[in-house]
Every structure is written in structure tokens, then in C-alpha cells.
Design a protein around this motif. Structure first.
Motif, PDB file in Angstrom:
ATOM      1  N   ASN A  39       0.812  -1.209   0.000  1.00  0.00           N
ATOM      2  CA  ASN A  39       0.000   0.000   0.000  1.00  0.00           C
ATOM      3  C   ASN A  39       0.852   1.270   0.000  1.00  0.00           C
ATOM      4  OD1 ASN A  39      -2.609  -1.067  -0.114  1.00  0.00           O
ATOM      5  ND2 ASN A  39      -2.711  -1.358   2.101  1.00  0.00           N
ATOM      6  N   SER A  40       1.990   1.218   0.633  1.00  0.00           N
ATOM      7  CA  SER A  40       2.838   2.400   0.753  1.00  0.00           C
ATOM      8  C   SER A  40       3.485   2.736  -0.585  1.00  0.00           C
ATOM      9  CB  SER A  40       3.923   2.167   1.804  1.00  0.00           C
ATOM     10  OG  SER A  40       3.347   1.853   3.058  1.00  0.00           O
ATOM     11  N   PRO A  41       3.449   3.995  -1.004  1.00  0.00           N
ATOM     12  CA  PRO A  41       4.063   4.374  -2.293  1.00  0.00           C
ATOM     13  C   PRO A  41       5.560   4.115  -2.341  1.00  0.00           C
ATOM     14  CG  PRO A  41       2.556   6.084  -1.522  1.00  0.00           C
ATOM     15  CD  PRO A  41       2.711   5.114  -0.390  1.00  0.00           C
ATOM     16  N   ASP A  42       6.255   4.226  -1.196  1.00  0.00           N
ATOM     17  CA  ASP A  42       7.704   4.054  -1.199  1.00  0.00           C
ATOM     18  C   ASP A  42       8.128   2.590  -1.236  1.00  0.00           C
ATOM     19  OD1 ASP A  42       6.634   3.639   1.325  1.00  0.00           O
ATOM     20  OD2 ASP A  42       8.491   4.210   2.342  1.00  0.00           O
ATOM     21  N   LYS A  43       7.170   1.645  -1.222  1.00  0.00           N
ATOM     22  CA  LYS A  43       7.491   0.227  -1.270  1.00  0.00           C
ATOM     23  C   LYS A  43       7.004  -0.435  -2.559  1.00  0.00           C
ATOM     24  CE  LYS A  43       7.264  -0.182   3.769  1.00  0.00           C
ATOM     25  NZ  LYS A  43       6.589  -0.837   4.913  1.00  0.00           N
ATOM     26  N   ARG A  44       6.536   0.345  -3.494  1.00  0.00           N
ATOM     27  CA  ARG A  44       6.023  -0.230  -4.737  1.00  0.00           C
ATOM     28  C   ARG A  44       7.157  -0.763  -5.607  1.00  0.00           C
ATOM     29  NH1 ARG A  44       2.229   5.011  -5.995  1.00  0.00           N
ATOM     30  NH2 ARG A  44       0.463   4.445  -4.646  1.00  0.00           N
ATOM     31  N   PRO A  45       6.959  -1.928  -6.235  1.00  0.00           N
ATOM     32  CA  PRO A  45       7.917  -2.395  -7.239  1.00  0.00           C
ATOM     33  C   PRO A  45       7.678  -1.708  -8.577  1.00  0.00           C
ATOM     34  CG  PRO A  45       6.194  -4.009  -6.946  1.00  0.00           C
ATOM     35  CD  PRO A  45       5.920  -2.922  -5.944  1.00  0.00           C
ATOM     36  N   LEU A  46       8.471  -2.055  -9.565  1.00  0.00           N
ATOM     37  CA  LEU A  46       8.398  -1.377 -10.856  1.00  0.00           C
ATOM     38  C   LEU A  46       7.053  -1.545 -11.538  1.00  0.00           C
ATOM     39  CD1 LEU A  46      11.941  -2.086 -12.337  1.00  0.00           C
ATOM     40  CD2 LEU A  46      10.903   0.163 -12.011  1.00  0.00           C
ATOM     41  N   THR A  47       6.488  -2.745 -11.499  1.00  0.00           N
ATOM     42  CA  THR A  47       5.238  -2.982 -12.225  1.00  0.00           C
ATOM     43  C   THR A  47       4.092  -2.155 -11.639  1.00  0.00           C
ATOM     44  OG1 THR A  47       4.942  -4.936 -10.806  1.00  0.00           O
ATOM     45  CG2 THR A  47       5.852  -5.285 -13.011  1.00  0.00           C
ATOM     46  N   VAL A  48       3.985  -2.149 -10.310  1.00  0.00           N
ATOM     47  CA  VAL A  48       2.929  -1.363  -9.664  1.00  0.00           C
ATOM     48  C   VAL A  48       3.199   0.126  -9.843  1.00  0.00           C
ATOM     49  CG1 VAL A  48       1.753  -0.884  -7.491  1.00  0.00           C
ATOM     50  CG2 VAL A  48       2.543  -3.207  -8.004  1.00  0.00           C
ATOM     51  N   GLY A  49       4.449   0.516  -9.720  1.00  0.00           N
ATOM     52  CA  GLY A  49       4.791   1.924  -9.919  1.00  0.00           C
ATOM     53  C   GLY A  49       4.501   2.401 -11.326  1.00  0.00           C
ATOM     54  N   LEU A  50       4.782   1.556 -12.312  1.00  0.00           N
ATOM     55  CA  LEU A  50       4.491   1.924 -13.695  1.00  0.00           C
ATOM     56  C   LEU A  50       2.997   2.058 -13.922  1.00  0.00           C
ATOM     57  CD1 LEU A  50       5.502   2.403 -16.598  1.00  0.00           C
ATOM     58  CD2 LEU A  50       5.368  -0.082 -16.948  1.00  0.00           C
ATOM     59  N   SER A  51       2.197   1.166 -13.331  1.00  0.00           N
ATOM     60  CA  SER A  51       0.741   1.252 -13.467  1.00  0.00           C
ATOM     61  C   SER A  51       0.217   2.556 -12.881  1.00  0.00           C
ATOM     62  CB  SER A  51       0.095   0.055 -12.771  1.00  0.00           C
ATOM     63  OG  SER A  51      -1.307   0.161 -12.787  1.00  0.00           O
ATOM     64  N   VAL A  52       0.719   2.931 -11.706  1.00  0.00           N
ATOM     65  CA  VAL A  52       0.285   4.178 -11.089  1.00  0.00           C
ATOM     66  C   VAL A  52       0.762   5.372 -11.907  1.00  0.00           C
ATOM     67  CG1 VAL A  52       0.487   5.628  -9.025  1.00  0.00           C
ATOM     68  CG2 VAL A  52       0.229   3.155  -8.793  1.00  0.00           C
ATOM     69  N   PHE A  53       1.964   5.271 -12.443  1.00  0.00           N
ATOM     70  CA  PHE A  53       2.534   6.363 -13.225  1.00  0.00           C
ATOM     71  C   PHE A  53       1.717   6.647 -14.485  1.00  0.00           C
ATOM     72  CE2 PHE A  53       5.352   7.318 -16.858  1.00  0.00           C
ATOM     73  CZ  PHE A  53       5.682   8.623 -16.531  1.00  0.00           C
ATOM     74  N   THR A  54       1.255   5.587 -15.153  1.00  0.00           N
ATOM     75  CA  THR A  54       0.497   5.786 -16.393  1.00  0.00           C
ATOM     76  C   THR A  54      -0.869   6.409 -16.156  1.00  0.00           C
ATOM     77  OG1 THR A  54      -0.339   3.511 -16.234  1.00  0.00           O
ATOM     78  CG2 THR A  54       1.648   3.878 -17.554  1.00  0.00           C
ATOM     79  N   LYS A  55      -1.340   6.387 -14.909  1.00  0.00           N
ATOM     80  CA  LYS A  55      -2.649   6.960 -14.604  1.00  0.00           C
ATOM     81  C   LYS A  55      -2.558   8.408 -14.108  1.00  0.00           C
ATOM     82  CE  LYS A  55      -4.542   2.453 -13.345  1.00  0.00           C
ATOM     83  NZ  LYS A  55      -5.132   1.616 -12.271  1.00  0.00           N
ATOM     84  N   THR A  56      -1.351   8.909 -13.953  1.00  0.00           N
ATOM     85  CA  THR A  56      -1.193  10.287 -13.516  1.00  0.00           C
ATOM     86  C   THR A  56      -1.481  11.242 -14.661  1.00  0.00           C
ATOM     87  OG1 THR A  56       1.160  10.269 -14.046  1.00  0.00           O
ATOM     88  CG2 THR A  56       0.533   9.613 -11.814  1.00  0.00           C
TER      89      THR A  56
END
Length: 289
Positions: free
Chosen positions: A230-247
Motif C-alpha cells: 500500500n505504501s508508495p515508497d514500497k512499490r515495485p516497478l510494475t505497480v509503480g508503472l501502473s500508477v505512473f500511467t494513470k497520472t
């Protein structure tokens, strides 16, 4: 098609022997081109400046003015350095523990004699037939009970054992002559010493192949880390990329999205290209077709 079959059937044997490899090579080249098209587009979109417009992003022709601005923007906006560190920790932690578990389990099934060994081995391999999605709920419940929810350890824990890795190492250990172990046993080597000094060094190609498979699988894993972290600072690349594409930035910049995707899969492509010969030879030496 019927005319081609008739001509090929009536052709001399020498001609058939010449045509078949050429057709196989041509088919391989065509499949390789189809497989490379998404990657080529991703590289072209990454290097294309935003000034070319959104319509130009669908083209495979490279831009006359390539730029690395998309890579820089994705690296800064998406916090990819932290995502990369988290993913590296997850993959390395899983792999280190798996090396221990698959080595001991593979040796037990290959060399030790105990009651029900074959039945237990087949039951162990039944894990390969389970869809990972089916295990999400029980694994998530166990992780929460252990207090590992929203931790990198919680992401790693369900993968510390590997049925495929155990099978691969069993095949590799069975190919090693037993005379080597007998000689070490006469010299007074213990069980762990025999594994460490005989079986592990002679099975390094299999370890390398399993390492590539394990890292690739967990590097690309998305659903399980999404459920645990749940924490943003613990996201791996795949989850981070998914969140990034929705910004807001990501939804309006295809070049930036392509750059972020390239940074996620780039290390895997480079690793496979470097170790592909060892990867293929390991399956040949271990008897897996």
C-alpha cells in the motif's frame, strides 16, 4: 496451398531437404519480426520528442530529432529509482532463499531414499498445475496474520519454495555420477559438504537458468505486489508503472509512458541476451525437452 503441397510432394528428396530448412528459417524470421514490432515502437516512441505530436507516436519511423527527454521525465516523475531498488530487493531476496530450498529439496528427491519419495515428489509437482490467482486469498491471509502486510518480505514469502526449481535441480543432480559422491564419502565429507563441493558446482548451468526464470517472473509480477503493498515508497516497478500511467503527466505523454516501460523491461532483455546460451544449455544438460 494444394498446388504447393503437390509440388512439394512430387519434388525429389534432395530438393525437399533444401526447402525445409529454408522454410523453417523464413518462418523464424517472420515470427521474430512480429515479436520485435512492439519493442521497436517502444524504442521509437521513447526517443521521439513531444513536439512531433500524438499522431506521430503511432509511427514506426524514427524521428529526425531523437531525444532522451522522455527518459529523463519518466525517471523524475515516476520515482523509478526507488521502484527499481524495491524490485531488485524482492527478486534478489526470493532468489537467494530459493537457491537454498531447491538445492536441498532437489538433492533429497535425487539421491536420498525415503518412504513415499515418488508420491511426495508428484504431489510437490502438483503446485505447477495451480493457477497463482487461486492462492492469492490464502497467501494474503497468512501474510496478514504474520504481520508482514505492506512489507517487501510479505511480497517475497510465498515464493521461497519453487516446485519447478526443485524439479530442475533434481534432474541436474541425477545426471551427476554417483562415483563422485562415493569418493567424497570415503574421504569423510558430510552431507552438506557433498552438496556444496560436488553437486552445486557441477549444476551451475541449471542454477543460472533457474535464476533467469525466477528473476523474470518476479520482476514482471504485478497482481500479488499490488495486493500486498500500500505504501508508495514500497512499490515495485510494475505497480509503480501502473500508477505512473494513470497520472496527469502519464496519460498525456505516450513517449514518457514508453520510456517508463522500457526502463522496466530493459534490464531483463539485457540479462537474457547475455546469458541466453547458458540458459538453453542448462535445459539440454538437465534432460528437459
Amino acid at each position: 496451398m494444394k498446388l504447393f503441397d503437390r509440388l512439394f510432394r512430387d519434388a525429389p528428396l534432395a530438393t525437399r531437404g533444401e526447402i525445409t530448412p529454408k522454410l523453417g528459417f523464413l518462418l523464424t524470421v517472420l515470427l521474430a519480426i512480429v515479436w520485435l514490432i512492439p519493442f521497436l515502437w517502444m524504442v521509437v516512441a521513447t526517443l521521439r520528442p513531444a513536439s512531433d505530436g500524438i499522431n506521430a507516436m503511432a509511427e514506426l519511423m524514427p524521428s529526425l530529432k531523437p531525444t532522451l527527454d522522455n527518459v529523463r521525465d519518466a525517471w523524475e516523475i515516476g520515482d523509478f529509482p526507488r521502484y527499481t531498488i524495491n524490485t531488485t530487493i524482492i527478486c534478489a531476496g526470493i532468489l537467494l532463499v530459493q537457491f537454498v530450498t531447491i538445492t536441498l529439496a532437489g538433492f533429497a528427491f535425487a539421491r536420498l531414499a525415503f518412504v513415499g519419495k515418488t508420491l511426495i515428489f508428484y504431489l510437490f509437482l502438483m503446485q505447477l498445475m495451480l493457477v497463482p490467482v487461486l492462492l492469492i486469498v490464502p497467501n494474503l491471509s497468512l501474510v496478514a496474520q504474520l504481520g508482514l502486510y505492506d512489507t517487501l518480505t510479505g511480497v517475497m514469502m510465498p515464493f521461497f519454495a519453487s516446485a519447478f526449481g526443485t524439479f530442475l535441480m533434481r534432474q541436474a543432480f541425477e545426471a551427476i555420477p554417483t562415483e563422485l559422491e562415493d569418493a567424497a564419502l570415503i574421504d569423510g565429507a558430510s552431507l552438506l559438504q557433498r552438496i556444496r563441493h560436488i553437486y552445486v558446482p557441477l549444476s551451475m548451468p541449471s542454477f543460472s537458468a533457474f535464476a533467469i526464470i525466477s528473476v523474470t517472473s518476479h520482476w514482471n509480477d504485478f497482481l500479488w505486489p499490488l495486493m500486498v503493498i500500500n505504501s508508495p515508497d514500497k512499490r515495485p516497478l510494475t505497480v509503480g508503472l501502473s500508477v505512473f500511467t494513470k497520472t496527469a503527466e502519464g496519460t498525456q505523454a505516450w513517449g514518457t509512458i514508453a520510456a517508463g516501460t522500457l526502463m522496466v523491461i530493459g534490464p531483463l532483455l539485457v540479462t537474457f541476451l547475455i546469458f541466453q546460451k547458458r540458459f538453453i544449455s542448462s535445459f539440454v544438460t538437465s534432460g528437459i525437452k
